[in-house]
Design a protein around this motif. Structure first.
Motif, PDB file in Angstrom:
ATOM      1  N   SER A 143     -27.009  -8.498 -13.371  1.00 40.78           N
ATOM      2  CA  SER A 143     -26.601  -9.800 -13.111  1.00 40.78           C
ATOM      3  C   SER A 143     -24.756  -9.769 -12.787  1.00 40.78           C
ATOM      4  CB  SER A 143     -26.866 -10.834 -13.844  1.00 40.78           C
ATOM      5  OG  SER A 143     -26.034 -12.095 -13.515  1.00 40.78           O
ATOM      6  N   PRO A 177     -28.352 -18.391 -19.869  1.00 43.94           N
ATOM      7  CA  PRO A 177     -29.346 -18.834 -18.736  1.00 43.94           C
ATOM      8  C   PRO A 177     -29.524 -18.344 -17.566  1.00 43.94           C
ATOM      9  CG  PRO A 177     -29.024 -20.619 -20.211  1.00 43.94           C
ATOM     10  CD  PRO A 177     -28.010 -19.720 -20.332  1.00 43.94           C
ATOM     11  N   GLU A 178     -28.108 -18.291 -16.765  1.00 46.00           N
ATOM     12  CA  GLU A 178     -28.162 -18.105 -15.460  1.00 46.00           C
ATOM     13  C   GLU A 178     -28.164 -16.471 -15.354  1.00 46.00           C
ATOM     14  OE1 GLU A 178     -23.461 -18.615 -16.985  1.00 46.00           O
ATOM     15  OE2 GLU A 178     -25.779 -19.290 -16.961  1.00 46.00           O
ATOM     16  N   VAL A 180     -30.406 -14.818 -17.377  1.00 46.35           N
ATOM     17  CA  VAL A 180     -31.524 -14.304 -17.460  1.00 46.35           C
ATOM     18  C   VAL A 180     -32.364 -14.724 -16.248  1.00 46.35           C
ATOM     19  CG1 VAL A 180     -33.900 -15.154 -18.682  1.00 46.35           C
ATOM     20  CG2 VAL A 180     -31.738 -14.935 -20.049  1.00 46.35           C
ATOM     21  N   ASN A 181     -32.090 -15.670 -15.492  1.00 49.99           N
ATOM     22  CA  ASN A 181     -32.832 -15.888 -14.074  1.00 49.99           C
ATOM     23  C   ASN A 181     -32.400 -14.611 -13.122  1.00 49.99           C
ATOM     24  OD1 ASN A 181     -33.879 -18.159 -14.971  1.00 49.99           O
ATOM     25  ND2 ASN A 181     -32.116 -19.487 -14.551  1.00 49.99           N
ATOM     26  N   ASP A 182     -31.065 -14.341 -13.354  1.00 52.89           N
ATOM     27  CA  ASP A 182     -30.668 -13.393 -12.341  1.00 52.89           C
ATOM     28  C   ASP A 182     -31.439 -11.965 -12.612  1.00 52.89           C
ATOM     29  OD1 ASP A 182     -29.128 -13.124 -10.086  1.00 52.89           O
ATOM     30  OD2 ASP A 182     -27.148 -12.687 -11.316  1.00 52.89           O
ATOM     31  N   ILE A 184     -34.327 -11.495 -13.885  1.00 48.97           N
ATOM     32  CA  ILE A 184     -35.649 -11.624 -13.482  1.00 48.97           C
ATOM     33  C   ILE A 184     -35.799 -11.554 -11.872  1.00 48.97           C
ATOM     34  CG2 ILE A 184     -37.915 -13.226 -13.214  1.00 48.97           C
ATOM     35  CD1 ILE A 184     -36.941 -14.070 -15.998  1.00 48.97           C
ATOM     36  N   LEU A 185     -35.000 -12.288 -11.254  1.00 51.50           N
ATOM     37  CA  LEU A 185     -34.874 -12.081  -9.687  1.00 51.50           C
ATOM     38  C   LEU A 185     -34.405 -10.753  -9.159  1.00 51.50           C
ATOM     39  CD1 LEU A 185     -35.033 -13.945  -7.132  1.00 51.50           C
ATOM     40  CD2 LEU A 185     -32.394 -14.225  -7.453  1.00 51.50           C
ATOM     41  N   GLN A 196     -37.929 -14.670 -25.619  1.00 52.85           N
ATOM     42  CA  GLN A 196     -36.498 -15.198 -25.617  1.00 52.85           C
ATOM     43  C   GLN A 196     -36.500 -15.613 -26.943  1.00 52.85           C
ATOM     44  OE1 GLN A 196     -34.832 -17.189 -22.210  1.00 52.85           O
ATOM     45  NE2 GLN A 196     -32.875 -17.541 -23.383  1.00 52.85           N
TER      46      GLN A 196
END
Length: 633
Positions: A143, A177-178, A180-182, A184-185, A196
């Motif tokens: 990320s 959080p940002e 974590v999303n990155d 997965i994407l 988590q």
């Protein structure tokens, strides 16, 4: 043996899993993609190692940390598990052989960096491997908002193209959080099961103390909190100086940093792990992958560069669930110091371009060349030759490393240039009569060509591995050969190596990452400001401050951090009376300063300050001309 617990007990000798491990392993076994955020000490490696041991195939582990890869491979081999790591220790021919071993040799684990994964040779062999799991360690590196972004992580999906049915497990210890999303994407995880776990550590007291004399307070902390300890320092020289200071005070200590010889690091590490010494004074080169549960105290003698690194290092205390302390010692100059060290010397794009061009010139790399070439690096000579600001240059190299333009390896290395001075007949006659040096001479001849003709660079660490002798002994025996006029030898050492992971393209190379550099500079500023906010906030529970930073819902105060303890002290009149009596009894023996009162009463510094103010107001004590305190009659 078809159950995870059986594998765990056979190879790791643990009787049960840590919280969360079993559920993660079960998901991997079912073939699901998994994202796992486990705190430091949560046992991330077991989550991919155990399920791999339940299959007939191979697990490819992607990691940016060469030292950790080596430690993992060493640990697996000690358990009788076949594992390899593709590091710069090996030549191209050896890498070729190792990859073939992964195809035909029933190996279970192949560790490699994301940069190494980009090589055509590696990719072509991976296509032929029976891969049953892909593990992405330190997954936050994928990320651009992560605290150690490495663009090469975004090319990991190439493995999945070769093995589309293979599940992926992404693991990290610290991610907002940002991020974590990155993860997965960017990893294109397919409907992943997400695990988590909370960052909360109920038995870890997070303390921040303002000290004019950090050395004195460190001694006090170590006296108050007996047990194994780690003290983190900013630079190598300081680790040695502080360990010597502690030993002089009767506290057994050793130092650990990236510039030490591997044998010395291992010796100090073993002494600390086996409790022959109490304190390890180290740079942040120490700690990854350690499995010592009884660390009672972690002290940051200097401010950490981010809350991510702080909490990861702090989490090495109290893994056995017993009350432990993670303490930051700060003084009035630290805020300016951290700004100077991390913000005011952040290099811009143009400066980084200049350093990169000079680096290529320094190693005589032609345009379009340099791909995966490795060089010993004398940082001081480089800065002196080009009249470069050392701090800006160092940070530029770090940027190039994080963005996978180069790879910096801080491990101590020794190398030699050797030329054989006698004929082949004379040489073989010598080794026929000197068996002790025979294996070294033969290994050199088999590994390097031209030894009879020109000075030839040899890797003494590689030779030591092949002959199964410590590197120091190899060098000592080469020195004997030199003294007997059999060889000419120039010996040199370095504590840094640079590997160029892209061909030289000058400004084009940096232009590709210019937007990322600017974003990383913005992120670094945010991280430093977060550290400063954390150390200055004397109102909110420190555990809650960390939880809020990582986007986790906060709860009631932890009750054990320095902020919570200070609040309890100010609202506890019963304890006040008892502590005032303790201070009075100590002063009845004579005048004392505040440090001496703390030592005599074992009351923490913040509470002593509060009680001294109260005792002065109530005229129980007074201040003397020498800034000590005495009881009033």
């Amino acid at each position: 043996m078809n159950q995870p617990i059986d594998i765990l007990q056979k190879y790791w000798s643990y009787q049960g899993f840590k919280p969360g491990q079993e559920e993660i392993i079960d998901s991997v076994i079912r073939g699901r993609d998994v994202f796992a955020l486990l705190p430091t000490g949560g046992g991330k490696s077991v989550c991919y190692q155990v399920p791999t041991m339940m299959t007939d195939g191979l697990c490819i582990v992607i990691s940016p940390l060469i030292a950790l890869m080596k430690d993992q491979v060493k640990s697996l081999k000690q358990k009788g598990i076949k594992a390899l790591a593709l590091t710069s220790d090996y030549s191209a021919n050896e890498i070729d052989t190792m990859l073939d071993n992964c195809i035909y040799g029933n190996y279970k684990f192949l560790y490699c960096s994301p940069e190494r994964l980009q090589q055509d040779l590696v990719q072509s062999r991976i296509r032929q491997m029976r891969v049953t799991l892909i593990a992405v360690d330190e997954a936050h590196c994928i990320s651009s908002w992560g605290h150690d972004f490495r663009p090469a992580y975004r090319n990991i999906n190439i493995i999945r193209e070769y093995h589309p049915a293979c599940p992926v497990i992404a693991l990290t210890a610290t991610a907002r959080p940002e991020v974590v999303n990155d993860i997965i994407l960017e990893l294109r995880l397919d409907q992943p099961e997400i695990f988590q776990h909370s960052f909360r550590r109920d038995k870890l007291a997070l303390d921040v103390f303002t000290e004019s004399d950090k050395y004195d307070r460190l001694i006090q902390l170590l006296e108050e909190q007996p047990g194994s300890s780690i003290v983190y320092m900013r630079n190598r020289r300081s680790t040695v100086a502080l360990s010597e200071f502690l030993n002089a005070k009767g506290i057994t200590a050793a130092s650990y940093h990236g510039g030490m010889h591997a044998d010395d690091k291992q010796k100090n590490y073993d002494a600390w792990m086996n409790n022959r010494i109490r304190v390890m004074v180290a740079t942040n080169a120490f700690g990854m992958g350690i499995d010592k549960s009884d660390v009672r105290t972690v002290v940051h003698f200097n401010l950490p560069e981010s809350l991510e690194s702080y909490y990861q290092e702090a989490g090495r205390a109290g893994r056995d669930g017993q009350l432990s302390h993670a303490t930051i010692l700060k003084n009035e100059a630290d805020e300016d110091r951290i700004r100077n060290q991390f913000l005011r010397v952040m290099p811009g794009v143009d400066f980084i371009k200049s350093v990169y061009r000079k680096l290529c010139t320094f190693f005589q790399i032609a345009y379009g060349e340099g791909y995966f070439q490795t060089f010993d690096f004398d940082y001081n000579e480089f800065c002196d030759r080009y009249q470069l600001n050392p701090a800006l240059t160092y940070n530029s190299l770090q940027v190039l490393d994080r963005n996978s333009i180069i790879n910096l390896s801080p491990q101590f290395r020794q190398h030699a240039e050797v030329k054989i001075l006698v004929s082949k007949d004379e040489l073989f006659d010598y080794i026929g009569k000197n068996e002790t040096n025979k294996s070294i001479v033969l290994t050199m001849l088999r590994t390097y060509g031209g030894l009879f003709d020109v000075m030839t660079r040899i890797n003494t660490k590689l030779i030591s591995k092949k002959v199964d002798l410590p590197e120091k002994k190899v060098i000592a025996r080469l020195d004997i050969l030199k003294n007997e006029d059999l060889i000419e030898m120039n010996l040199a050492e370095t504590d840094v190596q640079i590997t160029f992971t892209e061909p030289r393209e000058d400004d084009k190379t940096i232009n590709r990452i210019s937007a990322v550099i600017k974003q990383q500079n913005r992120r670094k500023k945010m991280q430093v400001e977060a550290v400063i906010d954390f150390i200055e906030n004397e109102t909110d529970c420190r555990q809650n401050q960390v939880l809020a930073y990582f986007g986790e819902k906060i709860g009631p105060g932890c009750g054990i951090c320095s902020v919570c303890r200070s609040k309890q002290s100010s609202h506890d009149p019963g304890d006040k009376r008892a502590d005032i009596l303790s201070i009075s009894e100590a002063l009845s023996e004579g005048e004392l300063n505040s440090r001496e009162i703390i030592r005599a009463t074992r009351i923490n510094k913040e509470r002593v300050k509060t009680l001294i103010r109260l005792m002065l107001e109530k005229e129980i004590i007074e201040v003397t001309e020498t800034n000590t305190y005495k009881l009033l009659k």
